[in-house]
Design an enzyme around this catalytic site. Structure first.
Site, PDB file in Angstrom:
ATOM      1  N   SER A  79       0.865  -1.176   0.000  1.00 30.98           N
ATOM      2  CA  SER A  79       0.000   0.000   0.000  1.00 30.98           C
ATOM      3  C   SER A  79       0.902   1.227   0.000  1.00 30.98           C
ATOM      4  O   SER A  79       2.037   1.165   0.484  1.00 30.98           O
ATOM      5  CB  SER A  79      -0.890   0.007   1.251  1.00 30.98           C
ATOM      6  OG  SER A  79      -1.468   1.283   1.456  1.00 30.98           O
ATOM      7  N   THR A  80       0.385   2.322  -0.517  1.00 30.51           N
ATOM      8  CA  THR A  80       1.113   3.595  -0.375  1.00 30.51           C
ATOM      9  C   THR A  80       1.467   3.815   1.094  1.00 30.51           C
ATOM     10  O   THR A  80       2.543   4.330   1.417  1.00 30.51           O
ATOM     11  CB  THR A  80       0.241   4.766  -0.871  1.00 30.51           C
ATOM     12  OG1 THR A  80      -0.021   4.586  -2.268  1.00 30.51           O
ATOM     13  CG2 THR A  80       0.929   6.110  -0.661  1.00 30.51           C
ATOM     14  N   ASN A  81       0.588   3.369   1.987  1.00 29.40           N
ATOM     15  CA  ASN A  81       0.715   3.682   3.405  1.00 29.40           C
ATOM     16  C   ASN A  81       1.835   2.930   4.111  1.00 29.40           C
ATOM     17  O   ASN A  81       2.233   3.325   5.212  1.00 29.40           O
ATOM     18  CB  ASN A  81      -0.607   3.391   4.123  1.00 29.40           C
ATOM     19  CG  ASN A  81      -1.742   4.185   3.548  1.00 29.40           C
ATOM     20  OD1 ASN A  81      -1.541   5.082   2.736  1.00 29.40           O
ATOM     21  ND2 ASN A  81      -2.962   3.856   3.953  1.00 29.40           N
ATOM     22  N   LYS A 111      35.175  47.362   2.003  1.00 23.53           N
ATOM     23  CA  LYS A 111      34.405  46.744   3.094  1.00 23.53           C
ATOM     24  C   LYS A 111      34.297  45.242   2.867  1.00 23.53           C
ATOM     25  O   LYS A 111      34.055  44.776   1.754  1.00 23.53           O
ATOM     26  CB  LYS A 111      33.007  47.356   3.184  1.00 23.53           C
ATOM     27  CG  LYS A 111      32.208  46.889   4.400  1.00 23.53           C
ATOM     28  CD  LYS A 111      30.875  47.617   4.473  1.00 23.53           C
ATOM     29  CE  LYS A 111      30.128  47.322   5.780  1.00 23.53           C
ATOM     30  NZ  LYS A 111      29.755  45.921   5.927  1.00 23.53           N
ATOM     31  N   SER A 170      30.521  45.259   0.027  1.00 26.38           N
ATOM     32  CA  SER A 170      29.629  46.374  -0.263  1.00 26.38           C
ATOM     33  C   SER A 170      29.726  46.757  -1.725  1.00 26.38           C
ATOM     34  O   SER A 170      30.802  46.693  -2.324  1.00 26.38           O
ATOM     35  CB  SER A 170      29.987  47.577   0.621  1.00 26.38           C
ATOM     36  OG  SER A 170      29.221  48.716   0.247  1.00 26.38           O
ATOM     37  N   SER A 171      28.587  47.181  -2.267  1.00 30.90           N
ATOM     38  CA  SER A 171      28.571  47.662  -3.647  1.00 30.90           C
ATOM     39  C   SER A 171      28.831  49.158  -3.718  1.00 30.90           C
ATOM     40  O   SER A 171      29.000  49.713  -4.809  1.00 30.90           O
ATOM     41  CB  SER A 171      27.208  47.364  -4.290  1.00 30.90           C
ATOM     42  OG  SER A 171      26.174  48.024  -3.566  1.00 30.90           O
ATOM     43  N   THR A 192      30.937  38.462  29.062  1.00 33.12           N
ATOM     44  CA  THR A 192      29.595  38.051  29.484  1.00 33.12           C
ATOM     45  C   THR A 192      28.695  39.261  29.330  1.00 33.12           C
ATOM     46  O   THR A 192      29.093  40.381  29.683  1.00 33.12           O
ATOM     47  CB  THR A 192      29.595  37.553  30.933  1.00 33.12           C
ATOM     48  OG1 THR A 192      30.116  38.578  31.789  1.00 33.12           O
ATOM     49  CG2 THR A 192      30.446  36.299  31.077  1.00 33.12           C
TER      50      THR A 192
END
Length: 475
Positions: A137-139, A321, A315-316, A184
């Protein structure tokens, strides 16, 4: 064209297609995404292995004609090799309890088996339900394929995690003795070494790998033989025993039948458990990558402790960067996996009575999570971890200027006296060592020993030193 029919009626199928009427009907009512079954060739391959094993079992118990069985086996082997992947494009989002997945496999194998036996497609000799799907069965087929596919995927992830552990362990050894300031709440804390930091990372990753391995120990328990709802109705005498013999030999020796087939079909909580571990791994990795971003931030106005490998322009518009692209990739992967885990949670919770009807979404989503990590971890290793360097001048300067160094002084003279020293050093813009010497609290030799940042990274060395200063202790 060829004629095919089902309970609804008849339909003409183009001769070049190996699938049949069930798939033709399923395609337009499930075409909602660009994610098709052939996006996951491992699922197709595993389904073919199961169909092959079932045909062998049915032939050996004399339920299936030897010639038909041989043709089914050959067709299934061709499917394993990817021959029909271009025709297996049912959507991964489809209703009906994954029947579209099972039937496209059944129909293609049946048509190819007929072609082998007769020279043409059709169901003259081999029918998709009667022969290819015999005793199944598929199942029970699809959930069993899910178990096998997810097992192999998780094993692949474990291999990737082991490589990450090695990379972190190697980097920890490389960073031995390199001092840094612990933090911390993002504020200055006691000194530590980068070796200690990275040993913590390695151990955290190792723990997730061990959890994955334990989860897989009993993973390959399948529902094959249970057919539709777990009763096994529809199987022939001797089929189930023979099938598991073949699966153990041909697929994986760890395969066994579920102890309770009703449980196996009703409940999909195993996938939620595994997804939870995968999510833990992703979140621990994300935390590590956030740390790398913080320690590598700058180069002039950030922490500036680690130098991350440059992998692309950042960066463009701002020349020069550089961004922490790889750690950010892993953070995004973790975010997606957390979302996937929610999907899996909902799919498991919405199982209905004798069957979970969300099998394909469970498997798709779990595979997506595992595959993201399997592909992302090697990128993290090779394009980030391996190339990490310590900005030793910066980290040494920060550690020596930290007022947290008064912790060792506090062990001798108490918290209030140590606080006075710390505040005085801040007011005079001096190191605590300079203030302790200039104020006459300690000699230069004593201060050099007591305020050595490396001393505070090793509690045993600190204890030895405190013993030497025992006569000065006035608490």
């Amino acid at each position: 064209m060829r004629q095919d029919s089902d309970l609804i009626g008849s339909m003409e199928i183009p001769d070049d297609l190996y699938y049949g009427i069930h798939t033709m009907r399923a395609l337009p009512v499930g075409d909602v995404s660009s994610v098709k079954l052939n996006h996951y060739p491992e699922i197709i391959k595993t389904m073919a292995k199961i169909k092959k094993a079932c045909a062998k079992a049915n032939e050996q118990i004399h339920a299936l004609d030897a010639k038909a069985a041989a043709a089914i086996v050959q067709a299934a082997e061709e499917m394993e090799q990817g021959k029909f992947n271009d025709q297996i494009f049912v959507d991964m989002y489809n209703g009906g309890g994954a029947i579209a997945i099972n039937m496209v496999v059944n129909e293609i194998i049946a048509n190819r088996a007929n072609e082998i036996l007769t020279g043409h497609k059709g169901y003259d000799k081999v029918h998709p339900n009667t022969h290819v799907n015999m005793c199944q069965s598929t199942n029970d087929v699809v959930p069993s394929a899910m178990k096998i596919v997810s097992y192999e995927a998780a094993k692949g992830l474990i291999s990737a995690v082991k490589e990450l552990e090695k990379a972190l362990e190697k980097k920890a050894a490389e960073f031995k003795g390199k001092i840094k300031l612990g933090r911390t709440c993002l504020n200055d804390a006691l000194p530590m070494t980068f070796e200690q930091e990275f040993s913590g990372y390695q151990k955290g990753i190792e723990r997730q790998r061990v959890r994955l391995e334990k989860a897989l120990e009993d993973w390959l328990s399948l529902t094959l033989g249970g057919t539709a709802i777990g009763t096994g109705v529809g199987t022939m005498p001797g089929y189930t025993e023979k099938l598991y013999e073949i699966l153990k030999q041909d697929v994986n020796p760890l395969i066994r039948q579920e102890a309770n087939l009703f449980d196996g079909m009703q409940n999909a909580d195993s996938y939620l458990y595994l997804s939870g571990i995968v999510k833990c791994l992703a979140v621990v990795l994300s935390k590590i990558c956030y740390d790398l971003k913080l320690m590598g931030s700058g180069p002039f106005a950030g922490f500036g402790e680690l130098i991350l490998p440059t992998v692309q322009a950042g960066s463009s518009i701002m020349p020069g960067k550089v961004n922490p692209a790889v750690p950010e990739l892993m953070v995004q992967i973790a975010q997606q996996i957390c979302g996937n885990d929610t999907t899996i949670t909902m799919a498991v919770e919405k199982g209905e009575l004798e069957l979970n009807i969300a099998d394909q979404i469970l498997l798709k989503t779990l595979l997506d999570s595992i595959n993201l990590l399997r592909r992302g971890i090697p990128i993290l290793i090779h394009h980030c971890i391996n190339g990490l360097k310590v900005n030793e001048e910066k980290t040494k300067h920060d550690a020596e200027r930290s007022t947290a160094l008064v912790t060792s002084y506090s062990m001798l003279h108490g918290y209030k006296q140590a606080l006075k020293l710390a505040l005085e050093s801040i007011e005079k813009n001096q190191t605590v060592k300079e203030t302790a010497i200039k104020s006459g609290r300690l000699t230069e030799e004593e201060a050099e020993k007591l305020f050595d940042p490396l001393l505070l990274t090793d509690v045993n060395l600190l204890h030895d030193l405190i013993q030497k200063f025992k006569s000065q202790r006035d608490i």
